[in-house]
Every structure is written in structure tokens, then in C-alpha cells.
Design a protein around this motif. Structure first.
Motif, PDB file in Angstrom:
ATOM      1  N   HIS A   1       0.800  -1.228   0.000  1.00 26.01           N
ATOM      2  CA  HIS A   1       0.000   0.000   0.000  1.00 26.01           C
ATOM      3  C   HIS A   1       0.834   1.279   0.000  1.00 26.01           C
ATOM      4  CE1 HIS A   1      -3.586  -2.317   0.376  1.00 26.01           C
ATOM      5  NE2 HIS A   1      -3.157  -2.897   1.477  1.00 26.01           N
ATOM      6  N   ALA A   2       2.137   1.156  -0.112  1.00 28.61           N
ATOM      7  CA  ALA A   2       2.997   2.342  -0.125  1.00 28.61           C
ATOM      8  C   ALA A   2       2.804   3.112  -1.437  1.00 28.61           C
ATOM      9  CB  ALA A   2       4.454   1.947   0.029  1.00 28.61           C
ATOM     10  N   PRO A   3       2.690   4.420  -1.351  1.00 33.55           N
ATOM     11  CA  PRO A   3       2.545   5.211  -2.580  1.00 33.55           C
ATOM     12  C   PRO A   3       3.877   5.288  -3.330  1.00 33.55           C
ATOM     13  CG  PRO A   3       2.710   6.653  -0.688  1.00 33.55           C
ATOM     14  CD  PRO A   3       2.673   5.244  -0.153  1.00 33.55           C
ATOM     15  N   GLN A   4       3.781   5.517  -4.629  1.00 33.81           N
ATOM     16  CA  GLN A   4       4.987   5.712  -5.429  1.00 33.81           C
ATOM     17  C   GLN A   4       5.611   7.038  -5.019  1.00 33.81           C
ATOM     18  OE1 GLN A   4       6.578   3.851  -7.414  1.00 33.81           O
ATOM     19  NE2 GLN A   4       5.158   2.167  -7.669  1.00 33.81           N
ATOM     20  N   GLU A   5       6.897   7.053  -4.931  1.00 36.15           N
ATOM     21  CA  GLU A   5       7.576   8.282  -4.541  1.00 36.15           C
ATOM     22  C   GLU A   5       8.793   8.501  -5.427  1.00 36.15           C
ATOM     23  OE1 GLU A   5      10.533   6.787  -1.038  1.00 36.15           O
ATOM     24  OE2 GLU A   5       8.505   7.324  -0.475  1.00 36.15           O
ATOM     25  N   HIS A   6       9.206   9.739  -5.455  1.00 38.61           N
ATOM     26  CA  HIS A   6      10.399  10.105  -6.207  1.00 38.61           C
ATOM     27  C   HIS A   6      11.621   9.650  -5.425  1.00 38.61           C
ATOM     28  CE1 HIS A   6      13.408  12.430  -8.310  1.00 38.61           C
ATOM     29  NE2 HIS A   6      13.714  13.050  -7.175  1.00 38.61           N
ATOM     30  N   THR A   7      12.525   8.941  -6.072  1.00 41.23           N
ATOM     31  CA  THR A   7      13.755   8.504  -5.416  1.00 41.23           C
ATOM     32  C   THR A   7      14.816   9.576  -5.582  1.00 41.23           C
ATOM     33  OG1 THR A   7      13.222   6.209  -5.921  1.00 41.23           O
ATOM     34  CG2 THR A   7      15.488   6.692  -5.316  1.00 41.23           C
ATOM     35  N   PRO A   8      15.333  10.090  -4.465  1.00 45.20           N
ATOM     36  CA  PRO A   8      16.386  11.110  -4.568  1.00 45.20           C
ATOM     37  C   PRO A   8      17.617  10.548  -5.272  1.00 45.20           C
ATOM     38  CG  PRO A   8      15.524  10.975  -2.328  1.00 45.20           C
ATOM     39  CD  PRO A   8      14.962   9.831  -3.087  1.00 45.20           C
ATOM     40  N   SER A   9      18.270  11.397  -6.051  1.00 40.84           N
ATOM     41  CA  SER A   9      19.409  10.913  -6.839  1.00 40.84           C
ATOM     42  C   SER A   9      20.741  11.481  -6.362  1.00 40.84           C
ATOM     43  CB  SER A   9      19.196  11.272  -8.307  1.00 40.84           C
ATOM     44  OG  SER A   9      19.060  12.674  -8.438  1.00 40.84           O
ATOM     45  N   SER A  10      20.732  12.286  -5.304  1.00 42.55           N
ATOM     46  CA  SER A  10      21.995  12.817  -4.781  1.00 42.55           C
ATOM     47  C   SER A  10      21.852  13.094  -3.289  1.00 42.55           C
ATOM     48  CB  SER A  10      22.398  14.095  -5.511  1.00 42.55           C
ATOM     49  OG  SER A  10      21.540  15.154  -5.154  1.00 42.55           O
ATOM     50  N   VAL A  11      22.984  13.205  -2.637  1.00 46.76           N
ATOM     51  CA  VAL A  11      22.985  13.507  -1.207  1.00 46.76           C
ATOM     52  C   VAL A  11      22.425  14.911  -0.975  1.00 46.76           C
ATOM     53  CG1 VAL A  11      24.457  13.784   0.821  1.00 46.76           C
ATOM     54  CG2 VAL A  11      24.896  11.931  -0.775  1.00 46.76           C
ATOM     55  N   GLN A  12      22.716  15.837  -1.887  1.00 45.86           N
ATOM     56  CA  GLN A  12      22.197  17.201  -1.748  1.00 45.86           C
ATOM     57  C   GLN A  12      20.670  17.214  -1.838  1.00 45.86           C
ATOM     58  OE1 GLN A  12      24.764  16.411  -3.785  1.00 45.86           O
ATOM     59  NE2 GLN A  12      26.381  17.312  -2.542  1.00 45.86           N
ATOM     60  N   GLU A  13      20.113  16.348  -2.666  1.00 46.31           N
ATOM     61  CA  GLU A  13      18.657  16.280  -2.792  1.00 46.31           C
ATOM     62  C   GLU A  13      18.034  15.751  -1.495  1.00 46.31           C
ATOM     63  OE1 GLU A  13      15.383  14.435  -5.902  1.00 46.31           O
ATOM     64  OE2 GLU A  13      17.496  14.456  -6.446  1.00 46.31           O
ATOM     65  N   ILE A  14      18.657  14.762  -0.886  1.00 43.61           N
ATOM     66  CA  ILE A  14      18.165  14.264   0.405  1.00 43.61           C
ATOM     67  C   ILE A  14      18.332  15.342   1.469  1.00 43.61           C
ATOM     68  CG2 ILE A  14      18.564  12.582   2.241  1.00 43.61           C
ATOM     69  CD1 ILE A  14      19.108  10.520   0.173  1.00 43.61           C
ATOM     70  N   TRP A  15      19.433  16.076   1.411  1.00 40.50           N
ATOM     71  CA  TRP A  15      19.657  17.157   2.363  1.00 40.50           C
ATOM     72  C   TRP A  15      18.550  18.209   2.244  1.00 40.50           C
ATOM     73  CZ3 TRP A  15      22.383  17.920   6.572  1.00 40.50           C
ATOM     74  CH2 TRP A  15      22.524  19.220   7.060  1.00 40.50           C
ATOM     75  N   THR A  16      18.164  18.520   1.013  1.00 37.26           N
ATOM     76  CA  THR A  16      17.086  19.487   0.789  1.00 37.26           C
ATOM     77  C   THR A  16      15.781  18.984   1.401  1.00 37.26           C
ATOM     78  OG1 THR A  16      18.139  20.213  -1.258  1.00 37.26           O
ATOM     79  CG2 THR A  16      15.809  20.749  -0.984  1.00 37.26           C
ATOM     80  N   LEU A  17      15.497  17.690   1.210  1.00 39.70           N
ATOM     81  CA  LEU A  17      14.281  17.118   1.792  1.00 39.70           C
ATOM     82  C   LEU A  17      14.365  17.058   3.318  1.00 39.70           C
ATOM     83  CD1 LEU A  17      13.726  14.166  -0.716  1.00 39.70           C
ATOM     84  CD2 LEU A  17      12.381  16.274  -0.540  1.00 39.70           C
ATOM     85  N   ALA A  18      15.550  16.748   3.845  1.00 36.97           N
ATOM     86  CA  ALA A  18      15.719  16.601   5.287  1.00 36.97           C
ATOM     87  C   ALA A  18      15.726  17.939   6.020  1.00 36.97           C
ATOM     88  CB  ALA A  18      17.010  15.843   5.588  1.00 36.97           C
ATOM     89  N   THR A  19      15.932  19.025   5.317  1.00 36.32           N
ATOM     90  CA  THR A  19      15.938  20.335   5.967  1.00 36.32           C
ATOM     91  C   THR A  19      14.628  21.096   5.761  1.00 36.32           C
ATOM     92  OG1 THR A  19      17.080  21.271   4.044  1.00 36.32           O
ATOM     93  CG2 THR A  19      18.446  20.609   5.919  1.00 36.32           C
ATOM     94  N   GLN A  20      13.627  20.424   5.232  1.00 41.97           N
ATOM     95  CA  GLN A  20      12.313  21.049   5.131  1.00 41.97           C
ATOM     96  C   GLN A  20      11.699  21.134   6.531  1.00 41.97           C
ATOM     97  OE1 GLN A  20       9.912  18.876   2.348  1.00 41.97           O
ATOM     98  NE2 GLN A  20      10.962  19.732   0.582  1.00 41.97           N
ATOM     99  N   PRO A  21      10.888  22.143   6.783  1.00 43.68           N
ATOM    100  CA  PRO A  21      10.319  22.327   8.124  1.00 43.68           C
ATOM    101  C   PRO A  21       9.551  21.111   8.650  1.00 43.68           C
ATOM    102  CG  PRO A  21       9.938  24.281   6.803  1.00 43.68           C
ATOM    103  CD  PRO A  21      10.534  23.251   5.882  1.00 43.68           C
ATOM    104  N   ALA A  22       8.818  20.437   7.793  1.00 42.96           N
ATOM    105  CA  ALA A  22       8.042  19.278   8.245  1.00 42.96           C
ATOM    106  C   ALA A  22       8.939  18.189   8.813  1.00 42.96           C
ATOM    107  CB  ALA A  22       7.219  18.719   7.087  1.00 42.96           C
ATOM    108  N   PHE A  23      10.020  17.897   8.126  1.00 43.98           N
ATOM    109  CA  PHE A  23      10.912  16.848   8.600  1.00 43.98           C
ATOM    110  C   PHE A  23      11.678  17.298   9.839  1.00 43.98           C
ATOM    111  CE2 PHE A  23      14.750  14.224   8.612  1.00 43.98           C
ATOM    112  CZ  PHE A  23      14.148  12.973   8.647  1.00 43.98           C
ATOM    113  N   LEU A  24      12.051  18.570   9.897  1.00 41.96           N
ATOM    114  CA  LEU A  24      12.736  19.078  11.081  1.00 41.96           C
ATOM    115  C   LEU A  24      11.841  19.012  12.319  1.00 41.96           C
ATOM    116  CD1 LEU A  24      14.665  22.108   9.551  1.00 41.96           C
ATOM    117  CD2 LEU A  24      15.572  19.854  10.179  1.00 41.96           C
ATOM    118  N   VAL A  25      10.549  19.292  12.142  1.00 39.27           N
ATOM    119  CA  VAL A  25       9.595  19.167  13.254  1.00 39.27           C
ATOM    120  C   VAL A  25       9.490  17.703  13.670  1.00 39.27           C
ATOM    121  CG1 VAL A  25       7.146  19.379  13.875  1.00 39.27           C
ATOM    122  CG2 VAL A  25       8.299  21.256  12.714  1.00 39.27           C
TER     123      VAL A  25
END
Length: 171
Positions: free
Chosen positions: A27-51
Motif C-alpha cells: 500500500h505504499a505510494p509511489q515516490e520520487h527517489t532522490p538521486s543525490s545527497v544534496q537532494e536528500i539534504w534538501t528534503l531533510a531540511t524542510q520544516p516538516a521533517f525538522l519538526v
């Protein structure tokens, strides 16, 4: 190999882990797979994830500082809560490390980026913490009862993560 027999609770725990994993994957939705460490860093520094990380670390600190001294020796849920909460943070770091290794092997070195080293540090700290408290669980309760509670703890952490993700998502 070990000539051990699972008790009924151990069998129920193993079956619930397998069934739960299959249900989550199906039941997991399809998601975009990050292709670089910088892309994961961008996702990890979003306010939602920081909260989410702040809430998770607050829960871990409460479990370690308040509940563990009072209830740790009698209730394995304290230690399992610490392990599974830290595990939810470990997943992101391990994903970033995996992408960094893949890109480095392809010839695009990721070792020069501080984000790679940050994710490695977070993964090491989280894994050491998880192993420490998982060892405490095995000292308290060696039988299969802990296998039954682990999927429920993981499910609670997953629900907490998705709650924060959907409440604070900017998409």
C-alpha cells in the motif's frame, strides 16, 4: 541451526512482522527517489521533517531521562520505544549513505560534501543508541514477547512520521 524452538508468542510476533511488512509495501505510494545527497539534504531540511526529528528526539529524551530509570527494568516498551524512534531517524541517514556510496562507485565522489559526513555521523550515533537499548531489552526479556511488540512500535513511529509529513507538507 541454533536448535531453538519458538514459543507461540514468538510465532505470532514473526507472522505479524511479515504480514505488516507486506501490507506496508503493497500500500505504499509511489515516490520520487532522490538521486543525490544534496537532494536528500534538501528534503531533510524542510520544516516538516525538522519538526518530526525534533518531536522524535524529544520523545527519545523523555524515554531515556524519565521513563527508563523508573520503568526500564520492568517494561520493555521503554527500550523498544527508544530503539524504534531512533530507527526512524536512521532510515533517512542510511538512504543518504547508500546514495553517496552508489554515486562514489559511479565516479562522482560524495566524500567532499559535508552533508555526506553529517549523515554518516547521524547514522553512527543512531545505530549505537539502538544497539545499546536493544541489548538492554534482551537482558530483561529473552523470550519471544519482544518480537510481538516491535511491529506495533514501528507502526506507531511510522504513523507519527506520516502525520507530521502530511500536516506540515509544503507540496
Amino acid at each position: 541451526m541454533l536448535k531453538e524452538r519458538l514459543q507461540k508468542m514468538g510465532i505470532v510476533g514473526c507472522v505479524s512482522c511479515i504480514v505488516g511488512s507486506v501490507v506496508i509495501v503493497i500500500h505504499a505510494p509511489q515516490e520520487h527517489t532522490p538521486s543525490s545527497v544534496q537532494e536528500i539534504w534538501t528534503l531533510a531540511t524542510q520544516p516538516a521533517f525538522l519538526v518530526y526529528v525534533a518531536a522524535t528526539l524529544s520523545i527519545v529524551l523523555a524515554l531515556v531521562l524519565y521513563f527508563e530509570p523508573r520503568f526500564g527494568q520492568t517494561n520493555i516498551l521503554v527500550y523498544l520505544g527508544i530503539c524504534s524512534s531512533m530507527g526512524s531517524v536512521t532510515v533517512v541517514s542510511i538512504k543518504a549513505i547508500g546514495i553517496a556510496i552508489k554515486l562514489t562507485l559511479e565516479g562522482i565522489s560524495q566524500l567532499a560534501y559535508p552533508q555526506t559526513w553529517f549523515f554518516i555521523t547521524v547514522a553512527v550515533i543512531c545505530v549505537i543508541t539502538q544497539l545499546n537499548y536493544l541489548n538492554k531489552v534482551t537482558l530483561i526479556n529473552i523470550n519471544g514477547v519482544m518480537v510481538l511488540f516491535t511491529p506495533w512500535i514501528c507502526l506507531c513511529c511510522q504513523n507519527l512520521f506520516f502525520f507530521f509529513w502530511h500536516c506540515f507538507s509544503i507540496y
